[in-house]
Structures are given as structure tokens and as C-alpha cells.
Design an enzyme around this catalytic site. Structure first.
Site, PDB file in Angstrom:
ATOM      1  N   ARG A   1       0.835  -1.214   0.000  1.00 59.75           N
ATOM      2  CA  ARG A   1       0.000   0.000   0.000  1.00 59.75           C
ATOM      3  C   ARG A   1       0.865   1.256   0.000  1.00 59.75           C
ATOM      4  NH1 ARG A   1      -3.184  -3.697   3.710  1.00 59.75           N
ATOM      5  NH2 ARG A   1      -1.268  -3.554   4.918  1.00 59.75           N
TER       6      ARG A   1
ATOM      7  N   ARG B   1       7.513  -9.600  -2.842  1.00 60.23           N
ATOM      8  CA  ARG B   1       7.483 -11.054  -3.014  1.00 60.23           C
ATOM      9  C   ARG B   1       6.712 -11.439  -4.262  1.00 60.23           C
ATOM     10  NH1 ARG B   1       5.837 -12.089   3.162  1.00 60.23           N
ATOM     11  NH2 ARG B   1       4.264 -10.624   2.436  1.00 60.23           N
ATOM     12  N   THR B   2       5.770 -10.555  -4.653  1.00 65.27           N
ATOM     13  CA  THR B   2       4.953 -10.844  -5.839  1.00 65.27           C
ATOM     14  C   THR B   2       4.961  -9.619  -6.754  1.00 65.27           C
ATOM     15  OG1 THR B   2       3.055 -10.057  -4.587  1.00 65.27           O
ATOM     16  CG2 THR B   2       3.384 -12.428  -4.636  1.00 65.27           C
TER      17      THR B   2
ATOM     18  N   ILE C   1      11.102   4.336   6.138  1.00 66.16           N
ATOM     19  CA  ILE C   1       9.785   4.802   6.580  1.00 66.16           C
ATOM     20  C   ILE C   1       9.036   3.652   7.256  1.00 66.16           C
ATOM     21  CG2 ILE C   1       8.663   4.251   4.366  1.00 66.16           C
ATOM     22  CD1 ILE C   1       8.009   7.425   6.378  1.00 66.16           C
ATOM     23  N   ALA C   2       9.675   2.463   7.336  1.00 75.28           N
ATOM     24  CA  ALA C   2       8.947   1.263   7.768  1.00 75.28           C
ATOM     25  C   ALA C   2       9.171   0.976   9.257  1.00 75.28           C
ATOM     26  CB  ALA C   2       9.347   0.083   6.893  1.00 75.28           C
ATOM     27  N   ARG C   3      10.236   0.259   9.592  1.00 74.83           N
ATOM     28  CA  ARG C   3      10.568  -0.033  10.982  1.00 74.83           C
ATOM     29  C   ARG C   3      12.096  -0.041  11.120  1.00 74.83           C
ATOM     30  NH1 ARG C   3       6.039   1.150  11.978  1.00 74.83           N
ATOM     31  NH2 ARG C   3       4.414  -0.127  12.944  1.00 74.83           N
TER      32      ARG C   3
ATOM     33  N   GLU D   1      14.339   2.899  19.374  1.00 77.07           N
ATOM     34  CA  GLU D   1      13.481   4.085  19.456  1.00 77.07           C
ATOM     35  C   GLU D   1      13.067   4.262  20.897  1.00 77.07           C
ATOM     36  OE1 GLU D   1      10.082   4.131  16.843  1.00 77.07           O
ATOM     37  OE2 GLU D   1      11.339   3.790  15.087  1.00 77.07           O
TER      38      GLU D   1
ATOM     39  N   HIS E   1       9.667   9.028  14.321  1.00 76.24           N
ATOM     40  CA  HIS E   1       8.569   8.115  13.975  1.00 76.24           C
ATOM     41  C   HIS E   1       7.251   8.885  13.816  1.00 76.24           C
ATOM     42  CE1 HIS E   1       7.191   3.669  14.349  1.00 76.24           C
ATOM     43  NE2 HIS E   1       6.426   4.335  13.496  1.00 76.24           N
ATOM     44  N   ILE E   2       7.239   9.759  12.810  1.00 72.46           N
ATOM     45  CA  ILE E   2       6.062  10.623  12.582  1.00 72.46           C
ATOM     46  C   ILE E   2       5.384  10.314  11.249  1.00 72.46           C
ATOM     47  CG2 ILE E   2       6.850  12.530  14.030  1.00 72.46           C
ATOM     48  CD1 ILE E   2       7.841  13.896  11.417  1.00 72.46           C
ATOM     49  N   GLY E   3       5.673   9.123  10.711  1.00 75.23           N
ATOM     50  CA  GLY E   3       5.153   8.772   9.382  1.00 75.23           C
ATOM     51  C   GLY E   3       3.670   9.050   9.207  1.00 75.23           C
TER      52      GLY E   3
HETATM   53  P1  NAP Z   1       1.734  -3.856   2.903  1.00 73.89           P
HETATM   54  O1  NAP Z   1       0.649  -3.285   2.053  1.00 73.89           O
HETATM   55  O2  NAP Z   1       1.528  -5.166   3.543  1.00 73.89           O
HETATM   56  O3  NAP Z   1       3.044  -3.899   1.991  1.00 73.89           O
HETATM   57  C1  NAP Z   1       4.196  -4.577   2.356  1.00 73.89           C
HETATM   58  C2  NAP Z   1       5.017  -4.840   1.124  1.00 73.89           C
HETATM   59  O4  NAP Z   1       6.250  -5.454   1.542  1.00 73.89           O
HETATM   60  C3  NAP Z   1       4.381  -5.795   0.125  1.00 73.89           C
HETATM   61  O5  NAP Z   1       4.644  -5.328  -1.177  1.00 73.89           O
HETATM   62  C4  NAP Z   1       5.112  -7.098   0.357  1.00 73.89           C
HETATM   63  O6  NAP Z   1       5.213  -7.884  -0.803  1.00 73.89           O
HETATM   64  C5  NAP Z   1       6.476  -6.587   0.728  1.00 73.89           C
HETATM   65  N1  NAP Z   1       7.265  -7.566   1.463  1.00 73.89           N
HETATM   66  C6  NAP Z   1       6.933  -8.207   2.602  1.00 73.89           C
HETATM   67  N2  NAP Z   1       7.930  -9.029   2.980  1.00 73.89           N
HETATM   68  C7  NAP Z   1       8.898  -8.903   2.038  1.00 73.89           C
HETATM   69  C8  NAP Z   1      10.146  -9.500   1.862  1.00 73.89           C
HETATM   70  N3  NAP Z   1      10.616 -10.390   2.721  1.00 73.89           N
HETATM   71  N4  NAP Z   1      10.877  -9.133   0.768  1.00 73.89           N
HETATM   72  C9  NAP Z   1      10.408  -8.223  -0.105  1.00 73.89           C
HETATM   73  N5  NAP Z   1       9.212  -7.615   0.019  1.00 73.89           N
HETATM   74  C10 NAP Z   1       8.471  -7.961   1.075  1.00 73.89           C
HETATM   75  O7  NAP Z   1       2.108  -2.852   4.069  1.00 73.89           O
HETATM   76  P2  NAP Z   1       1.984  -1.255   4.085  1.00 73.89           P
HETATM   77  O8  NAP Z   1       0.642  -0.849   4.522  1.00 73.89           O
HETATM   78  O9  NAP Z   1       2.534  -0.713   2.808  1.00 73.89           O
HETATM   79  O10 NAP Z   1       2.980  -0.942   5.308  1.00 73.89           O
HETATM   80  C11 NAP Z   1       4.321  -1.369   5.262  1.00 73.89           C
HETATM   81  C12 NAP Z   1       4.974  -1.155   6.610  1.00 73.89           C
HETATM   82  O11 NAP Z   1       5.214   0.220   6.797  1.00 73.89           O
HETATM   83  C13 NAP Z   1       4.122  -1.552   7.820  1.00 73.89           C
HETATM   84  O12 NAP Z   1       4.220  -2.931   8.112  1.00 73.89           O
HETATM   85  C14 NAP Z   1       4.692  -0.693   8.929  1.00 73.89           C
HETATM   86  O13 NAP Z   1       5.677  -1.403   9.634  1.00 73.89           O
HETATM   87  C15 NAP Z   1       5.327   0.463   8.191  1.00 73.89           C
HETATM   88  N6  NAP Z   1       4.657   1.731   8.484  1.00 73.89           N
HETATM   89  C16 NAP Z   1       5.357   2.717   9.093  1.00 73.89           C
HETATM   90  C17 NAP Z   1       4.751   3.917   9.373  1.00 73.89           C
HETATM   91  C18 NAP Z   1       5.501   5.008  10.059  1.00 73.89           C
HETATM   92  O14 NAP Z   1       4.921   5.751  10.850  1.00 73.89           O
HETATM   93  N7  NAP Z   1       6.764   5.180   9.783  1.00 73.89           N
HETATM   94  C19 NAP Z   1       3.412   4.135   9.024  1.00 73.89           C
HETATM   95  C20 NAP Z   1       2.735   3.107   8.395  1.00 73.89           C
HETATM   96  C21 NAP Z   1       3.353   1.905   8.132  1.00 73.89           C
HETATM   97  P3  NAP Z   1       3.983  -8.818  -1.302  1.00 73.89           P
HETATM   98  O15 NAP Z   1       2.841  -7.877  -1.522  1.00 73.89           O
HETATM   99  O16 NAP Z   1       4.486  -9.400  -2.565  1.00 73.89           O
HETATM  100  O17 NAP Z   1       3.713  -9.789  -0.196  1.00 73.89           O
END
Ligand code: NAP
Length: 336
Positions: free
Chosen positions: A155, A176-177, A230-232, A261, A280-282
Site C-alpha cells: 500500500r 514477493r509478488t 519509513i517502515a521499521r 526508538e 517516527h512521525i510517518g
Molecule cells: P503492505 O501493504 O503489507 O506492503 C508490504 C510490502 O512489503 C508488500 O509489497 C510485500 O510484498 C512486501 N514484502 C513483505 N515481505 C517482504 C520480503 N521479505 N521481501 C520483499 N518484500 C516484502 O504494508 P503497508 O501498509 O505498505 O505498510 C508497510 C509497513 O510500513 C508496515 O508494516 C509498517 O511497519 C510500516 N509503516 C510505518 C509507518 C511510520 O509511521 N513510519 C506508518 C505506516 C506503516 P507482497 O505484496 O508481494 O507480499
């Protein structure tokens, strides 16, 4: 009435739908709720509105046998042992989608600031070192047209890719896909790291992604490339990043998330002018946080009504649907 504990402040108007269905206790302390207190407060609770700073492990789940549902106010669930929740019969909800665009905005703000060296420029101005205009002073690479590598095209990754189109940036990604994202090219991680001018991390933290960007991966990046997380925090090996910045192996970094953190003020990452760190203000905008709180509440409300949660987490316990058995309250029947 079922009982629900809420780990942090939630605006009163957003809690109302839950308060009609459950006895709700909200943690009012300024500090995070201490573990011992948390266990006490969760005792006898059916539901919990949790935060990403809560550690939800087997020990905690063993001590909270009445708990049937956890609704977390974040999309990332790396603080939750989801398998253990399933084994304990606990359904989990989270808050995807409602923070996607805001987090992508933050990613782009970090990208722009790091590429155009805004924090360094501001420091020069504030220190009084701003001299006469010099055509060759304080140069950077261009943001428009730079190659953007997105690690994790979910997303948030896709929302970042949409923004990149407006800057005429070629987009590479790993996932992954394969995704249907116009113009974006899928590569393996090595190919992406070797070619990208900017690498943005947007994968969830999991066993497979912890330390995904370490010494070897940083060494594959261009010397001018910028790393944005921006992730973790633990997806990037912090020691390896310090080393790469110290040796000039990469051009800079911009981090919304770090390991640990909060980052202590004497942490070596903070000594580099080309390493921008924000706390951590994403998703920290008023609309996004209200939407997250609202969805977290909606998950609990749906569970207590035995309706499908709007954002049930796959892998956690299946939800019990339908009517409660006659003459039993939600909390009584939830033990069944
Ligand atoms: P998401 O829709 O589940 O997207 C995750 C993506 O990562 C998918 O494209 C997935 O691939 C890919 N992925 C997962 N494991 C992988 C691996 N081992 N190798 C390569 N690609 C991999 O999640 P999202 O909503 O975008 O959020 C992502 C992350 O951002 C959250 O889990 C959270 O930790 C972090 N986040 C941080 C903040 C912040 O305040 N900084 C705010 C929101 C979210 P597939 O689709 O092919 O499975």
C-alpha cells in the site's frame, strides 16, 4: 458488559461507539503503561485497543485468559506475536489503508529533504555561516529524474510510486509478488540497490526483513545514493549504517524509524550532517491519527457485535460471528 482496555488516549468522540457496548478503561498516564500495570489492567478484559509500543507476547497472553480481541492502532503488527494470538483464540485487528497516503507524504518529504540537503542548509543558516551566493557552493543531486528504488511495493510503496511519477522518477521495486504499478520495474534487492539513487524501505518488520539492509547491502548502493527508512528501524542494521556513513559509502540517509526508538541523543547516527532523523512521525497528522483511532474502535465494535471486523489481521484467530447464545452476555459467551 464486556470490558475493554485502551493503552493510550483516544479522543472521546471516537470512543463513543465502543462505550455503548463495553465498559472502557483508557490509560491516562503520560508515560507508556508499565508492563506490570498493563497486566493488571488487562485482567478480566475481553478486548484491548493496543499501540505499537505494547509488547504482545506469549507471556502476556498467558496472563490474560479472558482476552478475545486485540485491535491495534497501527498497520504494522511487529510488536504482536500473531501466531500466539491465534493459538490463544484471540482475533487481531489493525489499521491499514487509512494512513497510507500520509505515510507516503512523509516518505516523500524525507526524500526531498535528504536529496536537496535541507537540514544541512538550515544548519548553515542558523549557525551564521551563510556567506555570499556562490554558484558552486552547497550542491546536491536532483530529485526529479532520480531513480527511486522501493523495497516493499504494498500500500505505502505504491503510494510513494504514484508521487514519484510527478517527479519523472524511474521506479524500481522489490516485493514477493509482481505488482501492476504503471512504469515500475521489479528487480531483486541486489539489482535495485545497485541502480537506485534513492532507496526507500517500505516492507513490514518480520523475521525475513530484520536486518535486511546490512553491511553488504549498503555496500551495493551507489556512493551518492540516499537511504530512506519509513517502515521499521530494525530492518536496517544501525551499526552498518553508521559505518557506511562514516566511510562515505552512501550519500546520506533519512530515517523516520530507528533501532532503538527513541534514539539516544548521543547515538552515533546523529553525528552525521547527511543523516536526517525524525521521531517516527510517518502517520502523525491529525486526520490520519483520527482515522486510525476510528478504525481501531470500529474493529472492536464489530467484534463485540459478532460482525466482521473492517480490518481483521489474517493469521490471527477467526472471528466468532452471529448471535450470542440466548441468555449469555458477550463477555460470558466469549469464553466459549
Ligand atoms: P503492505 O501493504 O503489507 O506492503 C508490504 C510490502 O512489503 C508488500 O509489497 C510485500 O510484498 C512486501 N514484502 C513483505 N515481505 C517482504 C520480503 N521479505 N521481501 C520483499 N518484500 C516484502 O504494508 P503497508 O501498509 O505498505 O505498510 C508497510 C509497513 O510500513 C508496515 O508494516 C509498517 O511497519 C510500516 N509503516 C510505518 C509507518 C511510520 O509511521 N513510519 C506508518 C505506516 C506503516 P507482497 O505484496 O508481494 O507480499
Amino acid at each position: 458488559m464486556p470490558r475493554v482496555f485502551v493503552s493510550d488516549f483516544i479522543p472521546g468522540d471516537l470512543l463513543e461507539p465502543l462505550e455503548t457496548l463495553a465498559e472502557v478503561e483508557v490509560w491516562a498516564g503520560k508515560e507508556r503503561v508499565p508492563r506490570e500495570t498493563l497486566l493488571e489492567r488487562l485482567s478480566g478484559c475481553d478486548g484491548w485497543l493496543s499501540m505499537l509500543s505494547d509488547t504482545i507476547d506469549v507471556e502476556l497472553l498467558d496472563s490474560t485468559p479472558t482476552l478475545r480481541v486485540i485491535s491495534q492502532m497501527s498497520v504494522g503488527v511487529d510488536n504482536i506475536d500473531v501466531d500466539a494470538c491465534r493459538d490463544h483464540g484471540i482475533s487481531v485487528g489493525h489499521t491499514p489503508d487509512v494512513l497510507t497516503e500520509t505515510t507516503a507524504d512523509t516518505a516523500f518529504a524525507l526524500i526531498g529533504a535528504a536529496v536537496r540537503r535541507l537540514p544541512e542548509g538550515e544548519a548553515i543558516v542558523k549557525s551564521g555561516a551563510w556567506g555570499p551566493w556562490d554558484p558552486w557552493h552547497f550542491l546536491s543531486g536532483d530529485l526529479h529524474g532520480a531513480t527511486l528504488g522501493i523495497v516493499g511495493m504494498g500500500r505505502i510503496g505504491q503510494a510513494i510510486a504514484r508521487r514519484a511519477r510527478g517527479f519523472n522518477m524511474p521506479v524500481l521495486y522489490t516485493a514477493r509478488t509482481t505488482k501492476d504499478v504503471p512504469g515500475a520495474i521489479r528487480l531483486d534487492l541486489v539489482g535495485l540497490l545497485e541502480r537506485a539513487d534513492i532507496v526507500v524501505i517500505a516492507v513490514p518488520l518480520a523475521v525475513e526483513t530484520r536486518g535486511m539492509i546490512g553491511r553488504a547491502e549498503l555496500g551495493m548502493m551507489k556512493e551518492t545514493a540516499i537511504l530512506v527508512n519509513i517502515a521499521r528501524g530494525p530492518i536496517v542494521d544501525a551499526d552498518a549504517l553508521v559505518e557506511a556513513l562514516a566511510k562515505g559509502e552512501i550519500g546520506g540517509a533519512a530515517l523516520d524509524v530507528t533501532d532503538p526508538e527513541p534514539l539516544p541523543p548521543d547515538h552515533p547516527l546523529l553525528q552525521f550532517p547527511n543523516c536526517l532523523v525524525v521521531p517516527h512521525i510517518g502517520s502523525a497528522t491529525i486526520p490520519a491519527r483520527r482515522a486510525m483511532a476510528s478504525l481501531a474502535v470500529a474493529n472492536l465494535v464489530a467484534f463485540l457485535r459478532r460482525e466482521p471486523m473492517p480490518a481483521w489481521l489474517d493469521g490471527s484467530a477467526e472471528q466468532p460471528f452471529g448471535d450470542y447464545p440466548a441468555s449469555s452476555s458477550p463477555s460470558e459467551s466469549s469464553d466459549s
